[in-house]
Design an enzyme around this catalytic site. Sequence first.
Site: not given
Length: 180
Positions: A99-101
Amino acid sequence: MVYVLLAEGFEEVEALTPVDLLRRAGVETRLVGVTGATVCGARGINVVTDLSMDEVDLARADMLVLPGGMPGTTNLAKSPAVEALVRRTLEHGGRAAAICAAPSVLAQYGLLAGRRATCYPGFENRCTGAHMVDADVVTDGPITTGRALGAAMAFALELVRLLTDEQTAARTAEEIVWRT
């Protein structure tokens, strides 16, 4: 078994929300310290892990979860042990979620090539080979990606659904009074 990999500078909500919801749903889940037994998140929250990387039982790995956060994502990416564990888990029929980066870590390993994925806005150029999708959560084959902290609940519920069933995911969402 789900292993959530924590490296210094991880995003706390992106790591702990999946752990919480998976455990509520009855999925055995463990925090794994990539950079130590106690790992400090991006917001200065220290988390005591359940296992070290050496204690991960590959034969029991149904899924690995890579939370984002900085410099947590960078610290995950530079660990040869993380890459080896992700590759072995997928080769043995397990799943990977980021998730995210952190989807950029999977892309760095060449695992997003040709797959649909999402990530934190601005990290799309680090997800080489992926077909980027404007969505909070994307599952393509054995890989699930989430956009950012704001999608942590939807991401976690998708992991519950993948590892259990629709009914368990719906019941878990209802128990926490989650409304989409």
